[in-house]
Design a protein around this motif. Structure first.
Motif, short mmCIF file in Angstrom:
data_model
loop_
_atom_site.label_atom_id
_atom_site.label_comp_id
_atom_site.label_asym_id
_atom_site.label_seq_id
_atom_site.Cartn_x
_atom_site.Cartn_y
_atom_site.Cartn_z
N TYR A 236 0.77 -1.19 0.05
CA TYR A 236 -0.08 -0.04 -0.06
C TYR A 236 0.75 1.11 0.00
N TYR A 237 1.94 1.17 0.71
CA TYR A 237 2.90 2.37 0.97
C TYR A 237 3.65 2.47 -0.29
N SER A 238 3.99 1.37 -0.89
CA SER A 238 4.80 1.53 -2.23
C SER A 238 4.14 2.15 -3.36
N MET A 239 2.82 1.60 -3.37
CA MET A 239 1.77 2.22 -4.25
C MET A 239 1.62 3.74 -4.39
N SER A 240 1.57 4.16 -3.09
CA SER A 240 1.47 5.68 -2.89
C SER A 240 2.65 6.45 -3.61
N LEU A 241 3.98 5.79 -3.25
CA LEU A 241 5.07 6.40 -3.53
C LEU A 241 5.45 6.32 -5.07
N VAL A 242 5.22 5.07 -5.69
CA VAL A 242 5.70 4.90 -7.22
C VAL A 242 4.88 5.96 -8.11
N VAL A 243 3.63 6.06 -7.67
CA VAL A 243 2.87 7.01 -8.54
C VAL A 243 3.26 8.47 -8.29
N PHE A 244 4.26 8.73 -7.36
CA PHE A 244 4.66 10.03 -7.16
C PHE A 244 5.58 10.20 -8.60
N TYR A 245 6.30 9.11 -8.78
CA TYR A 245 7.12 9.23 -9.99
C TYR A 245 6.44 9.58 -11.42
N ALA A 246 5.27 9.11 -11.30
CA ALA A 246 4.44 9.46 -12.70
C ALA A 246 4.15 10.95 -13.19
N LEU A 247 4.17 11.78 -12.24
CA LEU A 247 3.91 13.20 -12.44
C LEU A 247 5.26 13.77 -12.19
N PRO A 248 5.46 14.93 -13.12
CA PRO A 248 6.69 15.76 -12.94
C PRO A 248 6.48 16.48 -11.39
N LEU A 304 -5.18 9.70 -10.64
CA LEU A 304 -4.22 8.67 -11.21
C LEU A 304 -4.28 7.53 -10.33
N ALA A 305 -4.05 8.00 -9.01
CA ALA A 305 -3.91 6.80 -8.05
C ALA A 305 -5.21 6.09 -7.72
N HIS A 306 -6.22 6.68 -7.63
CA HIS A 306 -7.30 6.27 -7.08
C HIS A 306 -8.15 5.35 -8.17
N THR A 307 -8.27 5.99 -9.39
CA THR A 307 -8.96 5.68 -10.48
C THR A 307 -8.27 4.18 -10.93
N SER A 308 -7.11 4.32 -11.13
CA SER A 308 -6.34 2.92 -11.46
C SER A 308 -6.48 1.72 -10.58
N GLN A 309 -6.51 2.13 -9.28
CA GLN A 309 -6.74 1.05 -8.39
C GLN A 309 -8.39 0.86 -8.28
N THR A 310 -9.15 1.61 -8.52
CA THR A 310 -10.51 1.26 -8.70
C THR A 310 -10.64 0.33 -9.80
N LEU A 311 -10.25 0.79 -11.14
CA LEU A 311 -10.31 0.12 -12.20
C LEU A 311 -9.85 -1.58 -12.20
N LEU A 312 -8.77 -1.49 -11.11
CA LEU A 312 -8.09 -2.86 -10.96
C LEU A 312 -9.03 -3.61 -10.15
N VAL A 313 -9.66 -2.99 -9.06
CA VAL A 313 -10.65 -4.03 -8.27
C VAL A 313 -11.89 -4.39 -9.11
N VAL A 314 -12.21 -3.45 -10.00
CA VAL A 314 -13.59 -3.85 -11.03
C VAL A 314 -13.19 -4.92 -11.82
N LEU A 315 -11.91 -4.74 -12.08
CA LEU A 315 -11.40 -5.89 -13.32
C LEU A 315 -11.34 -7.25 -12.65
N MET A 316 -10.73 -7.10 -11.33
CA MET A 316 -10.51 -8.49 -10.83
C MET A 316 -11.71 -8.88 -10.15
N GLY A 317 -12.46 -8.15 -9.67
CA GLY A 317 -13.68 -8.36 -8.97
C GLY A 317 -14.76 -9.13 -10.07
#
Length: 347
Positions: A236-248, A304-317
């Motif tokens: 969970y922590y790493s997910m918050s961290l790596v999305v930082f690198y997605a935006l300048p 970015l962080a919320h929508t991507s994870q929500t779509l992941l839950v929808v797909l996997m669910g």
């Protein structure tokens, strides 16, 4: 009437989420926010999704470990499918997913709903402890950044609470007195209550639920269980961290900032609206603002962080739900075929 209420509740909560999203977006410059999305490196978002998948698999293994001491041994596939279907249900009606996943496991592996629900309660308690640990660590390491955020969050309410403390004091005594009266009446008429069928069913339900709650004390491998718990929160922590690198605008933020986002985002996700929509975005945007990130960039990160994870839950669910349904139909057809063959042999 029940159908109307079942329709109104998720609709009302969805309306709250929509209002909060509107409120979060209404004063933003959409051109600036769109520019953030155009400059984003989506490879880091993909990395966060992989971490999310690993976290869900680890949670399923941990739940399976909790269920074993209760005397039931569902397969990892069924445990995972039930869990992801429950998470999908939470996006429709908050907190309904806990009951949905226990119901699914009852259908696939005959695990009593109350026992399964007890293990879910234990899981929530553990997650709360981990969140409190993360909150304490954040206050210790990032106090200068988040002090103003939390003081601003609670200062406006403090005066009102100060005036209401007397009322809360008396309310506490009334509740305590009510509990004492109920216990006295229950003990006095216990022999009669034991003869009541509904009372016996309620006692059996509570016993089964407590069996699930205390299953954590009878785990075969405590070290593995807590290792999975730590791994899940590390993801969970790493997910918050790596999305930082997605935006300048957020790529230069520290690991401490990611810890602040994890804590505040988790609090936003705990609010009983569909997927924390709106609340998560407002809180994360406000937190990033404390680290010097402009509002538009902060909202871009939250989306970015919320929508991507929500779509992941929808797909996997959805995949888990379909897999459970298809397997259930296959099992039913197999049982029907077996019964038919047995009938022919008897003839």
């Amino acid at each position: 009437m029940k159908k109307l209420l079942s329709f109104l509740k998720p609709t009302l909560l969805l309306g709250v989420s929509a209002f909060l999203m509107w409120y979060a977006l209404k004063e933003l410059d959409f051109e600036k926010m769109w520019a953030e999305f155009l400059r984003a490196n989506y490879a880091w978002v993909l990395v966060s999704l992989v971490m999310g998948v690993l976290a869900y698999i680890s949670r399923a293994i941990r739940w399976q470990m909790q269920l074993k001491p209760t005397g039931y041994r569902p397969s990892l596939r069924n445990t995972y499918n039930a869990m992801m279907t429950g998470y999908l249900a939470n996006l429709v009606l908050p907190r309904a997913g806990e009951l949905v996943r226990c119901t699914f496991l009852r259908r696939t592996d005959d695990v009593p709903v109350n026992t399964g629900f007890g293990t879910v309660i234990a899981e929530r308690i553990i997650d709360t402890v981990m969140l409190l640990f993360a909150v304490g660590l954040t206050f210790l390491l990032e106090f200068d950044h988040i002090r103003d955020f939390f003081l601003g969050l609670f200062s406006d309410k403090y005066t009102h609470m100060e005036h209401s403390i007397s009322s809360l004091y008396w309310l506490g005594w009334v509740l305590l007195g009510s509990v004492v009266v109920v216990l006295f009446v229950a003990l006095r008429y216990l022999s009669r209550l034991r003869k009541n069928a509904y009372f016996r069913k309620a006692v059996d339900f509570v016993r089964g639920m407590l069996k699930g709650v205390f299953s954590i004390t009878k785990l075969d491998n405590q070290a593995a269980f807590w290792a999975h718990t730590i791994f899940v929160w590390a993801m969970y922590y790493s997910m918050s961290l790596v999305v930082f690198y997605a935006l300048p605008a957020t790529s230069g933020l520290s690991w401490g900032a990611a810890l602040s986002v994890l804590v505040v985002g988790s609090l936003g996700m705990a609010v009983p609206v569909q997927g924390g929509i709106g609340v998560y975005h407002l809180l994360v945007q406000a937190t990033l603002l404390l680290y010097g990130v402009p509002k538009e960039a902060g909202m871009a990160y939250a989306l970015l962080a919320h929508t991507s994870q929500t779509l992941l839950v929808v797909l996997m669910g959805v995949l888990s739900f379909m897999g459970s349904m298809l397997r259930g139909q296959g099992t039913g057809m197999q049982l029907t075929r077996t019964n038919a063959e047995h009938h022919e042999l008897n003839r």
